[in-house]
Design an enzyme around this catalytic site. Structure first.
Site, short mmCIF file in Angstrom:
data_model
loop_
_atom_site.label_atom_id
_atom_site.label_comp_id
_atom_site.label_asym_id
_atom_site.label_seq_id
_atom_site.Cartn_x
_atom_site.Cartn_y
_atom_site.Cartn_z
N HIS A 109 57.37 -50.46 18.45
CA HIS A 109 57.49 -49.63 17.25
C HIS A 109 58.18 -48.29 17.54
O HIS A 109 58.67 -47.64 16.64
CB HIS A 109 56.13 -49.41 16.58
CG HIS A 109 55.24 -48.40 17.23
ND1 HIS A 109 54.23 -48.75 18.10
CD2 HIS A 109 55.19 -47.05 17.15
CE1 HIS A 109 53.60 -47.66 18.50
NE2 HIS A 109 54.17 -46.61 17.94
N ASP A 139 53.76 -55.46 20.45
CA ASP A 139 54.19 -54.07 20.35
C ASP A 139 54.67 -53.53 21.71
O ASP A 139 54.47 -52.38 22.04
CB ASP A 139 53.08 -53.17 19.79
CG ASP A 139 53.61 -51.81 19.34
OD1 ASP A 139 54.81 -51.72 19.03
OD2 ASP A 139 52.84 -50.83 19.34
N SER A 212 52.90 -42.58 22.13
CA SER A 212 53.08 -44.03 22.13
C SER A 212 54.12 -44.44 23.16
O SER A 212 55.20 -43.86 23.26
CB SER A 212 53.53 -44.51 20.76
OG SER A 212 52.47 -44.48 19.84
#
Length: 372
Positions: A109, A139, A212
């Protein structure tokens, strides 16, 4: 004679006094020394006690891992291209170097939300991305930059994570100018099923947008997970999640070999029980809503059948199947324990390729859970 006797008595008394004084001194010296030793021990701990007050390992862990952590920045997808304001339509995340030749792991993402992405290493050098592969289900994404002699991070060999152990998260929280920031916390939980296709690690280390794709590191300096998401709401604090190292390793191996993840598929639409959806401990089976593949129909699986286990492994959720199928490949034959028409039956099914469950339901994580 009396005078001599008096002198002898005085000498005897002096001798007795001397003996008594000597005894008193002999008892008082050890007590004083013990007291002094006790005072010294309190001021200067023993070598055993000194170990408790050893130097904090976190600065050394950060020093070792920080060169393996990168920042990733690019233009946001779908933004308005209107004049000078477009300069600030940027998104960013983090990544971890896995080879000295320029392969980097991050979140899918993160990279899929960017255009014209740039990777910045800890020494301030910038690189364009030459190639990348992404797997939305897990992911996880891999990026390639043209660089040499980078310092790859070391990943934990197996999932030996203990709840309560201290961990460090390194990344680029909130602002790209804050890249390679470290936060410290503990592992709050493992095996979490939270808006993801695989089980996750939970940590209370501060995680913010931009973290992230960065590493979650144990006290041995090993990466135990890749930070993927956090809960963000009023009243929610320090609830972040990371993809465990063994899942990351499985995805990386597939992406490097094929450019994609070749997952085995049951060829079935399956519905989880209410208990599994809300997270209650349950042994309820999965219900077949449709036999999609020819192999599934050939095996005799029909709508309304209930699936209890695959090759003897009990499954109650989509995540159970995803985790189990990390050790399977398309084309293998599995044995299903099912209930069909009120009877317990065994079905042999040849696995296809694709999503392990054709219909994953409403629990996808790509659209709402993660933050960069």
């Amino acid at each position: 004679m009396e005078k001599d006797g008096t002198m002898r008595n005085k000498g005897l008394r002096l001798l007795l006094c001397s003996i008594a004084l000597g005894l008193a001194l002999s008892w008082s010296i050890p007590v004083s020394e013990a007291a002094r030793k006790g005072e010294t021990a309190a001021t200067h701990p023993s070598s055993t006690e000194a170990g408790v007050f050893a130097a904090d390992p976190i600065p050394q862990i950060y020093k070792r891992l920080s060169p393996s952590v990168v920042g990733i920045i690019g233009k946001g997808q779908g933004g308005k291209n209107t004049g000078l304001d477009n300069r600030y339509n940027l998104v960013h995340g983090s990544g971890v170097i896995i080879t000295s030749g320029g392969w980097i792991v991050t979140n899918a993402h993160v990279i899929e939300s960017m255009q014209n992405a740039t990777v910045v290493t800890s020494d301030g050098k910038s690189y364009g991305i030459k190639d990348y592969y992404a797997d939305e289900v897990s992911d996880i994404a891999l990026l390639k930059i043209n660089a040499a002699y980078l310092k790859p991070a070391s990943f934990a060999e197996a999932s030996n994570v203990k709840v309560g152990e201290k961990v460090v998260a390194i990344g680029s929280p909130l602002s790209f100018a804050l890249r390679n920031s470290a936060t410290v916390g503990v592992v709050s939980g493992s095996g979490r099923v939270v808006d993801a296709s695989y089980r996750l690690l939970q940590s209370d280390a501060a995680i913010n947008p931009g973290n992230s794709g960065g590493p979650l590191v144990d006290m041995n300096g090993k990466v135990i997970g890749i930070v993927s998401m956090k809960y963000s709401a009023v009243g929610v604090e320090n609830t972040g999640f990371a993809i465990p190292a063994e899942t990351v390793r499985y995805i990386i191996k597939q992406l490097l070999a094929y450019g994609e993840v070749r997952r085995p598929s049951l060829g079935l639409e399956l519905q989880e029980s209410w208990s599994a959806i809300v997270g209650l401990p349950a042994e309820d089976p999965l219900t077949v809503t449709k036999a999609v593949s020819a192999e599934a129909r050939k095996a005799g699986v029909a709508e309304g059948d209930e699936l209890y286990s695959i090759d003897g492994h009990r499954v109650t959720s989509a995540v159970d199947i995803n985790e189990l199928f990390k050790s399977y490949r398309p084309g293998q034959t599995v044995q299903l324990l099912m209930q069909s028409g009120g009877d317990i039956v065994q079905r042999k099914l040849v696995l296809g390729e694709g999503d392990p469950m054709v219909n994953k339901g409403d629990g996808g994580s790509e659209d709402e859970g993660p933050e960069e």
